[in-house]
Design an enzyme around this catalytic site. Structure first.
Site, mmCIF file in Angstrom:
data_model
loop_
_atom_site.group_PDB
_atom_site.id
_atom_site.type_symbol
_atom_site.label_atom_id
_atom_site.label_comp_id
_atom_site.label_asym_id
_atom_site.label_seq_id
_atom_site.Cartn_x
_atom_site.Cartn_y
_atom_site.Cartn_z
ATOM 1 C CG ASP A 1 -0.382 -0.117 2.518
ATOM 2 O OD1 ASP A 1 0.858 -0.127 2.617
ATOM 3 O OD2 ASP A 1 -1.142 -0.211 3.509
ATOM 4 C CB SER A 2 4.578 1.629 -0.148
ATOM 5 O OG SER A 2 4.726 0.483 -0.989
ATOM 6 C CG ASP B 1 0.526 -4.092 2.095
ATOM 7 O OD1 ASP B 1 0.638 -4.887 3.044
ATOM 8 O OD2 ASP B 1 1.332 -3.175 1.881
ATOM 9 C CE LYS C 1 2.927 -5.834 3.933
ATOM 10 N NZ LYS C 1 2.514 -4.880 4.988
ATOM 11 C CD GLU D 1 0.040 -1.773 7.886
ATOM 12 O OE1 GLU D 1 -0.373 -1.006 8.780
ATOM 13 O OE2 GLU D 1 0.563 -1.363 6.834
ATOM 14 C CD GLU E 1 7.442 -0.089 8.083
ATOM 15 O OE1 GLU E 1 7.636 1.043 7.582
ATOM 16 O OE2 GLU E 1 6.488 -0.821 7.768
#
Length: 275
Positions: free
Chosen positions: A55-56, A94, A122, A124, A191
């Site tokens: 999602d960067s 993501d 992925k 979070e 991270e």
């Protein structure tokens, strides 16, 4: 030590069970983000093991100040593009902000990603996300967890800050890491975590850890495409990034230099890590 042949034509496609095998045999994993078929094809040829449609993309591709505006449609579109460029690397997608707010929403989003070529979703965080991880894994969707600095939590965290610096926070990270593994995650991204904390978590888990600003003792590393190539993403460059294009001499050379540095343990060094 577990190795893959240097020639792309001779390499076996990565599978989820191969990740645990790589950890057991001490083979460091090299991961990069990608958003289109062209860069993905070059990464694949260079021997990058894992490719993440992160999602960067909201920041480096769309020009936003955070990852929060990214939608499921955005991730699915870029996942489909990247998948067309890969033949051996394992592709992760993501789940963007609030796409995993409930198990059913996560299942819907992850299913769309896998249907266009992803091999893993992925997610979070821990907490209520543990139920989501279990729900997906029980329905045959492999999951990569993500702890430490979780960009989708930037508003709650008050910015992009190193996590786990004090004893209590470090203990919570360890607890969460064990919990996501127990919930069924096959891999864990750490991270912006101090090196000693990430090292302890890596040693405690059976699943591989992938560091980004988490020191050299993780089982692998991930960086954003634009950071590896020294491109200006319009945001402050964090301490853990390195311009590999400068030493690689070409895009392909940069990806190969990055993969070699990860596998040899040369990257990240102390200057790219947090104490």
């Amino acid at each position: 030590m577990y190795t893959q042949p240097a020639t792309a034509a001779d390499r076996k496609p990565w599978t989820v069970p191969m990740l645990a095998q790589a950890k057991r045999e001490g083979r460091k994993l090299a991961m990069l983000t990608a958003y289109d078929a062209g860069f993905a094809r070059t990464m694949d040829a260079a021997g990058i093991d894992l490719v993440l449609v992160g999602d960067s993309l909201g920041m480096v591709m769309q020009g936003h100040d955070s990852t929060l505006p990214v939608t499921v449609d955005d991730i699915v579109y870029h996942t489909a593009c990247v998948a067309r460029g890969l033949s051996t690397a394992l592709l992760l997608s993501d789940l963007p902000f609030q796409a995993d707010a409930s198990p059913q929403r996560a299942l819907d989003a992850a299913t769309r990603c896998l249907q266009v070529g992803a091999g893993m979703a992925k997610i979070e965080g821990a907490g209520h996300k543990l139920e989501v991880i279990r729900y997906l894994v029980e329905r045959e969707i492999p999951v990569c967890a993500h702890l430490g600095l979780t960009p989708q939590s930037v508003l709650r965290l008050g910015g992009y800050k190193v996590q786990g610096r004090d004893e209590r926070a470090a203990a919570q990270l360890m607890e969460d890491a064990r919990a996501v593994q127990d919930a069924g995650a096959s891999m864990l991204v750490l991270e912006c975590v101090p090196t000693p904390v990430a090292a302890s978590i890596t040693a405690a888990l059976a699943i591989p850890t992938i560091g980004i600003g988490a020191g050299p003792q993780c089982d692998g590393q991930v960086l954003v495409l634009h950071d590896v190539l020294g491109l200006d993403g319009g945001h402050r460059r964090p301490k853990f990034v390195k311009d590999f294009l400068a030493e690689g001499g070409s895009v392909d050379g940069a990806f190969r230099a990055y993969a070699d540095a990860v596998r040899s343990g040369a990257f990240p060094d102390e200057s790219h890590s947090y104490a």
